[in-house]
Enzyme design. Structure first.
Site, PDB file in Angstrom:
ATOM      1  N   SER A 181      42.075  38.847  29.453  1.00 25.30           N
ATOM      2  CA  SER A 181      42.463  37.468  29.774  1.00 25.30           C
ATOM      3  C   SER A 181      43.594  37.012  28.867  1.00 25.30           C
ATOM      4  CB  SER A 181      41.250  36.548  29.574  1.00 25.30           C
ATOM      5  OG  SER A 181      41.657  35.206  29.487  1.00 25.30           O
TER       6      SER A 181
ATOM      7  N   TYR B 232      46.562  33.132  33.114  1.00 25.50           N
ATOM      8  CA  TYR B 232      46.479  31.736  33.543  1.00 25.50           C
ATOM      9  C   TYR B 232      47.878  31.172  33.405  1.00 25.50           C
ATOM     10  CZ  TYR B 232      41.345  31.450  33.385  1.00 25.50           C
ATOM     11  OH  TYR B 232      40.011  31.611  33.622  1.00 25.50           O
TER      12      TYR B 232
ATOM     13  N   THR C 252      44.853  34.630  38.320  1.00 34.45           N
ATOM     14  CA  THR C 252      43.580  34.000  38.695  1.00 34.45           C
ATOM     15  C   THR C 252      43.905  32.698  39.406  1.00 34.45           C
ATOM     16  OG1 THR C 252      42.360  35.039  36.925  1.00 34.45           O
ATOM     17  CG2 THR C 252      41.432  33.013  37.794  1.00 34.45           C
TER      18      THR C 252
ATOM     19  N   LYS D 199      42.955  37.214  41.844  1.00 36.62           N
ATOM     20  CA  LYS D 199      41.536  37.019  41.489  1.00 36.62           C
ATOM     21  C   LYS D 199      41.090  35.613  41.869  1.00 36.62           C
ATOM     22  CE  LYS D 199      38.374  37.269  37.520  1.00 36.62           C
ATOM     23  NZ  LYS D 199      37.934  35.914  37.206  1.00 36.62           N
TER      24      LYS D 199
ATOM     25  N   HIS E 245      34.644  33.054  40.060  1.00 31.18           N
ATOM     26  CA  HIS E 245      34.693  32.806  38.630  1.00 31.18           C
ATOM     27  C   HIS E 245      33.281  32.779  38.021  1.00 31.18           C
ATOM     28  CE1 HIS E 245      38.283  31.609  36.125  1.00 31.18           C
ATOM     29  NE2 HIS E 245      37.341  31.513  35.212  1.00 31.18           N
TER      30      HIS E 245
HETATM   31  C1  LIG Z   1      32.665  33.340  29.091  1.00 30.54           C
HETATM   32  C2  LIG Z   1      33.530  33.606  30.285  1.00 30.54           C
HETATM   33  C3  LIG Z   1      34.907  33.450  30.178  1.00 30.54           C
HETATM   34  C4  LIG Z   1      35.724  33.717  31.271  1.00 30.54           C
HETATM   35  N1  LIG Z   1      37.088  33.640  31.138  1.00 30.54           N
HETATM   36  C5  LIG Z   1      37.883  34.002  32.184  1.00 30.54           C
HETATM   37  C6  LIG Z   1      39.297  34.082  32.022  1.00 30.54           C
HETATM   38  O1  LIG Z   1      39.839  33.842  30.953  1.00 30.54           O
HETATM   39  N2  LIG Z   1      40.026  34.429  33.107  1.00 30.54           N
HETATM   40  C7  LIG Z   1      39.471  34.713  34.331  1.00 30.54           C
HETATM   41  O2  LIG Z   1      40.174  35.033  35.284  1.00 30.54           O
HETATM   42  N3  LIG Z   1      38.127  34.664  34.490  1.00 30.54           N
HETATM   43  C8  LIG Z   1      37.331  34.343  33.445  1.00 30.54           C
HETATM   44  N4  LIG Z   1      35.969  34.345  33.602  1.00 30.54           N
HETATM   45  C9  LIG Z   1      35.386  34.766  34.895  1.00 30.54           C
HETATM   46  C10 LIG Z   1      35.124  36.264  34.894  1.00 30.54           C
HETATM   47  O3  LIG Z   1      36.319  36.998  34.847  1.00 30.54           O
HETATM   48  C11 LIG Z   1      34.339  36.692  36.137  1.00 30.54           C
HETATM   49  O4  LIG Z   1      35.017  36.254  37.281  1.00 30.54           O
HETATM   50  C12 LIG Z   1      32.912  36.157  36.155  1.00 30.54           C
HETATM   51  O5  LIG Z   1      32.374  36.082  34.864  1.00 30.54           O
HETATM   52  C13 LIG Z   1      32.049  37.055  37.016  1.00 30.54           C
HETATM   53  O6  LIG Z   1      30.742  36.599  37.087  1.00 30.54           O
HETATM   54  P1  LIG Z   1      29.545  37.131  36.148  1.00 30.54           P
HETATM   55  O7  LIG Z   1      29.763  36.519  34.809  1.00 30.54           O
HETATM   56  O8  LIG Z   1      28.335  36.584  36.816  1.00 30.54           O
HETATM   57  O9  LIG Z   1      29.633  38.626  36.094  1.00 30.54           O
HETATM   58  C14 LIG Z   1      35.140  34.094  32.506  1.00 30.54           C
HETATM   59  C15 LIG Z   1      33.764  34.248  32.596  1.00 30.54           C
HETATM   60  C16 LIG Z   1      32.959  34.022  31.499  1.00 30.54           C
HETATM   61  C17 LIG Z   1      31.471  34.241  31.638  1.00 30.54           C
END
Ligand SMILES: Cc1cc2nc3c(=O)[nH]c(=O)nc-3n(C[C@H](O)[C@H](O)[C@H](O)COP(=O)(O)O)c2cc1C
Length: 360
Positions: free
Chosen positions: A112, A135, A161, A215, A239
């Site tokens: 990220s 982002y 994203t 994404k 997400h």
């Molecule tokens: C703590 C956390 C931070 C995240 N930060 C980002 C991010 O910076 N960029 C992004 O595209 N998705 C981010 N996501 C979403 C994840 O990439 C992913 O889509 C999501 O966690 C998938 O679901 P799951 O946690 O149930 O596996 C984040 C998710 C979590 C849990």
């Protein structure tokens, strides 16, 4: 109680419990929480739990190959580490620790843009297959700078994203007054992300050959548009239920998206994938790779790099057992005929994949 060594953790549930013990309340709520009522979080699990298996037997499964190719790169499992902002709040080393675990185990990592120690240092930390997720917080020249740096540092694909046009209300964070350092200044530049349109996708595709991942696709219509724009990967995601509340579970929309893409791009998916059986379901529905979000953060929080490697080993064992019991010897052998709809038996929740956790 002393923290257990990673190899002593025998189930994924123990990884979750170890992470829970390690993390202070703020980072814990940030990691596990979702938007508003967390209905989308629950629907991710509900959609996976609404799929049952149809096993085939007597098919010689004495040799199982659970490896995969993700964007043409070999991967020990058909999974990758989904991008997580602020990993440094969950584990020492942040993105570099995730990269080390990915390299050690043998799967790709998606970094990220809001994760420390940043694109260059994470690339230097380990030789994992890596993708970069951005982002958009600046103009076209700002984006171009990130693409150039990603190219210079061996990132194999670039990801935008697109499900964060607005930043959601994560109520666990708000109630706990958890202030995320990496969100500082984000509101002043939020108009860039809000202003994104397919024009920027076109601009990227016209200018760069580095494969593009979009994404946050959640409908067949948008998947179709992504394909028309020549995107290499349609990444089905909500997400992890952290953005739009009251969305559908990703496993419920995945089959529609796979049919609309018709093999013209890879389809990746994430959202609630916690167990080997979850991964196998996505592959049988036509996804080529599954992103691990919270599970990645939980593994790292539980016991650093060895903790995440251990979580991946356990996931691999679950995938292999599931493949064998379904009567297939490789991920490529999975088809929708291995699946059937069924009423979920568990009350869905972020940890409903771990029914014994309540006894901790
Ligand atoms: C703590 C956390 C931070 C995240 N930060 C980002 C991010 O910076 N960029 C992004 O595209 N998705 C981010 N996501 C979403 C994840 O990439 C992913 O889509 C999501 O966690 C998938 O679901 P799951 O946690 O149930 O596996 C984040 C998710 C979590 C849990």
């Amino acid at each position: 109680m002393n923290a257990p060594h990673a190899e002593e953790l025998l189930t994924l549930q123990e990884i979750v419990a170890a992470a829970r013990r390690k993390l202070p309340p703020g980072p814990w709520a940030y990691l596990v929480g979702g938007a508003e009522t967390e209905t989308t979080v629950k629907r991710n699990r509900q959609a996976l739990d609404a799929i049952a298996f149809r096993p085939r037997v007597l098919r010689d499964v004495s040799r199982i190959d659970a490896t995969a190719a993700i964007l043409g790169r070999p991967s020990r499992l058909p999974v990758f580490l989904a991008p997580i902002g602020g990993l440094e709040s969950l584990v020492e080393g942040g993105g570099a620790a995730a990269a080390r675990a990915a390299a050690q185990f043998g799967i790709p990592l998606m970094l990220s843009s809001v994760c420390q120690p940043g694109l260059e240092q994470t690339a230097a930390a380990a030789d994992a297959t890596r993708f970069f997720q951005l982002y958009v917080r600046g103009d076209d020249a700002w984006v171009d700078d990130f693409v150039r740096r990603a190219l210079d540092h061996g990132y194999a694909a670039f990801c935008l994203t697109v499900d964060v046009a607005m930043y959601s209300r994560r109520e666990r964070d708000l109630i706990g007054r958890f202030v995320k350092p990496w969100r500082k200044g984000a509101s002043e530049v939020s108009h860039f992300q809000a202003g994104l349109s397919w024009d920027q996708v076109k601009r990227y595709k016209d200018k760069y050959s580095l494969p593009l991942i979009i994404k946050g696709i959640a409908t067949a219509e948008d998947a179709q548009l992504a394909v028309e724009h020549g995107v290499e990967v349609v990444y089905v995601s909500n997400h992890g239920g952290r953005q739009l509340d009251h969305g559908l579970g990703t496993a419920a929309v995945l089959p529609h998206i796979v049919s609309s893409v018709r093999g013209k791009a890879e389809v990746w998916v994430d959202g609630g994938f916690m167990r080997g059986t979850d991964v196998v379901k996505a592959l049988a529905l036509g996804a080529s790779a599954v992103g691990l979000g919270r599970l990645c953060g939980l593994g790292l929080a539980a016991a650093g790099v060895p903790g995440l490697v251990r979580a991946l080993e356990l996931l691999e064992e679950e995938v292999r057992i599931c493949l064998g019991l379904l009567g297939v010897t490789s991920c490529a052998g999975l088809t929708p005929q291995h699946l059937a709809p069924a009423p979920p038996v568990a009350e869905p929740g972020v940890f409903s994949a771990f029914p014994h956790l309540a006894n901790e």
